[in-house]
Design a protein around this motif. Structure first.
Motif, PDB file in Angstrom:
ATOM      1  N   LYS A 174      11.111  63.030 -29.301  1.00  0.00           N
ATOM      2  CA  LYS A 174       9.775  62.615 -29.744  1.00  0.00           C
ATOM      3  C   LYS A 174       8.756  62.844 -28.628  1.00  0.00           C
ATOM      4  O   LYS A 174       9.098  62.868 -27.446  1.00  0.00           O
ATOM      5  CB  LYS A 174       9.796  61.140 -30.164  1.00  0.00           C
ATOM      6  CG  LYS A 174      10.661  60.868 -31.384  1.00  0.00           C
ATOM      7  CD  LYS A 174      10.515  59.445 -31.827  1.00  0.00           C
ATOM      8  CE  LYS A 174      11.382  59.170 -33.048  1.00  0.00           C
ATOM      9  NZ  LYS A 174      10.981  59.963 -34.215  1.00  0.00           N
ATOM     10  N   TRP A 175       7.482  62.973 -29.022  1.00  0.00           N
ATOM     11  CA  TRP A 175       6.422  63.277 -28.068  1.00  0.00           C
ATOM     12  C   TRP A 175       6.292  62.199 -26.987  1.00  0.00           C
ATOM     13  O   TRP A 175       6.193  62.513 -25.806  1.00  0.00           O
ATOM     14  CB  TRP A 175       5.091  63.446 -28.805  1.00  0.00           C
ATOM     15  CG  TRP A 175       4.954  64.790 -29.460  1.00  0.00           C
ATOM     16  CD1 TRP A 175       5.140  65.091 -30.774  1.00  0.00           C
ATOM     17  CD2 TRP A 175       4.618  66.026 -28.818  1.00  0.00           C
ATOM     18  NE1 TRP A 175       4.941  66.432 -31.004  1.00  0.00           N
ATOM     19  CE2 TRP A 175       4.613  67.028 -29.809  1.00  0.00           C
ATOM     20  CE3 TRP A 175       4.318  66.380 -27.501  1.00  0.00           C
ATOM     21  CZ2 TRP A 175       4.324  68.362 -29.544  1.00  0.00           C
ATOM     22  CZ3 TRP A 175       4.023  67.712 -27.223  1.00  0.00           C
ATOM     23  CH2 TRP A 175       4.033  68.680 -28.229  1.00  0.00           C
TER      24      TRP A 175
ATOM     25  N   ASN B 279       4.007  68.708 -38.398  1.00  0.00           N
ATOM     26  CA  ASN B 279       5.223  67.986 -38.006  1.00  0.00           C
ATOM     27  C   ASN B 279       6.027  68.822 -37.005  1.00  0.00           C
ATOM     28  O   ASN B 279       7.036  69.441 -37.356  1.00  0.00           O
ATOM     29  CB  ASN B 279       6.060  67.675 -39.251  1.00  0.00           C
ATOM     30  CG  ASN B 279       7.215  66.754 -38.926  1.00  0.00           C
ATOM     31  OD1 ASN B 279       7.190  66.040 -37.923  1.00  0.00           O
ATOM     32  ND2 ASN B 279       8.235  66.787 -39.775  1.00  0.00           N
TER      33      ASN B 279
ATOM     34  N   SER C 165       7.751  68.853 -33.019  1.00  0.00           N
ATOM     35  CA  SER C 165       8.178  68.078 -31.856  1.00  0.00           C
ATOM     36  C   SER C 165       7.852  68.868 -30.590  1.00  0.00           C
ATOM     37  O   SER C 165       7.480  70.048 -30.669  1.00  0.00           O
ATOM     38  CB  SER C 165       9.678  67.815 -31.926  1.00  0.00           C
ATOM     39  OG  SER C 165      10.388  69.019 -31.668  1.00  0.00           O
TER      40      SER C 165
END
Length: 298
Positions: free
Chosen positions: A2-3, A45, A47
């Protein structure tokens, strides 16, 4: 990945392995957070591992509409560094900014003040107030030692080695250096300490901090900017100046008086001599005089 997880790992890398200051880490983080916000706003969307060069290029194109070339170049550099970190850690195979070029920008020369302008600013300080004595000591220290504003506000009493003629400065990445301090700067710091600082109700945790506000706490960077802006308005100075202007003036005046670049580099705390070399471009007339005076074939 995740970011936010990738961002935290990157921030830790910048702090521990690269030794960057919190201000630098925040600056790098802002660029990544802007990219994250762009992806969310456009329902993309992706990552940190899967985001493509095309998406990043779209983000840069949209952002470029609202910022100048220098800000755009800095943002691209920040994002490139982040993705280089991901490649280095084997999260990605390629950097999506690999083929994205930064806009060409001219090298910005720093604004400087003449000795007369510096004298006018310091002479405009109202010394009838305790803050006046403090502000005079602040400006004398900024100019006399060539400090960054963050170095000034973090200066400690325990950093002052007046008998030896030096102060200890903690710069970027917590790197420390010793900077000479001339007698006149020492004099104004001592006046401030004796007549002002000794009469302040100093708050816990700030007993060793040199420059304090009325409430006995450390001055903020913003307060130093405000002091200088108000003085510039008072004397009618049209230049757009900041605390950094005094640092630039310190270096420029040393060069004009035949100080060597290596000594200036050490005093400013520049890691690379190429950073210091920008001051060479400020006074080409001075350099011509040096060649005329010292070259063997003049």
């Amino acid at each position: 990945m995740k970011w936010q997880h990738a961002l935290k790992d990157y921030q830790l890398y910048l702090k521990i392995e690269r030794g960057l200051s919190q201000n630098s880490i925040d600056s790098y983080s802002t660029d990544i957070q802007k990219l994250i916000a762009f992806l969310e706003e456009n329902n993309i969307n992706s990552s940190p591992i899967s985001v493509t060069s095309e998406v990043v290029q779209q983000f840069i194109y949209e952002t470029a509409k609202h910022v100048n070339a220098r800000s755009q170049s800095r943002m691209i550099s920040g994002l490139r560094s982040f993705f280089n970190y991901l490649v280095f850690e084997d999260y990605r195979k390629k950097n999506p900014l690999e083929l994205i070029e930064s806009p060409k920008i001219g090298r910005k020369l720093p604004d400087t003040l003449s000795e007369d302008e510096i004298d006018k600013l310091i002479n405009a300080i109202d010394l009838s107030t305790p803050q006046g004595e403090r502000n005079r000591a602040i400006l004398e220290t900024l100019y006399g030692c060539g400090l960054r504003v963050s170095e000034l506000v973090n200066l400690k009493l325990s950093d002052l080695f007046f008998d030896e003629g030096f102060i200890k400065v903690t710069g970027k990445g917590d790197k420390q250096r010793f900077v000479p301090i001339v007698a006149v700067t020492q004099k104004y710091i001592n006046i401030y300490r004796k007549e002002v600082r000794n009469h302040i109700n100093i708050q816990a945790g700030f007993e060793d901090t040199l420059f304090l506000n009325r409430r006995g706490k450390q001055l903020t960077r913003a307060m130093i900017f405000t002091i200088i802006k108000q003085l510039a308005e008072k004397v009618g100075l049209k230049k757009n100046i900041s605390p950094h202007t005094f640092r630039h003036s310190f270096a420029t005046h040393l060069l004009q008086n035949n100080a060597d670049l290596r000594s200036i580099q050490l005093m400013l705390g520049h890691e690379s001599i190429t950073t210091t070399e920008i001051y060479v471009h400020l006074d080409k007339g001075h350099l011509a005089d040096v060649v005329e005076k010292y070259h063997p074939r003049k």
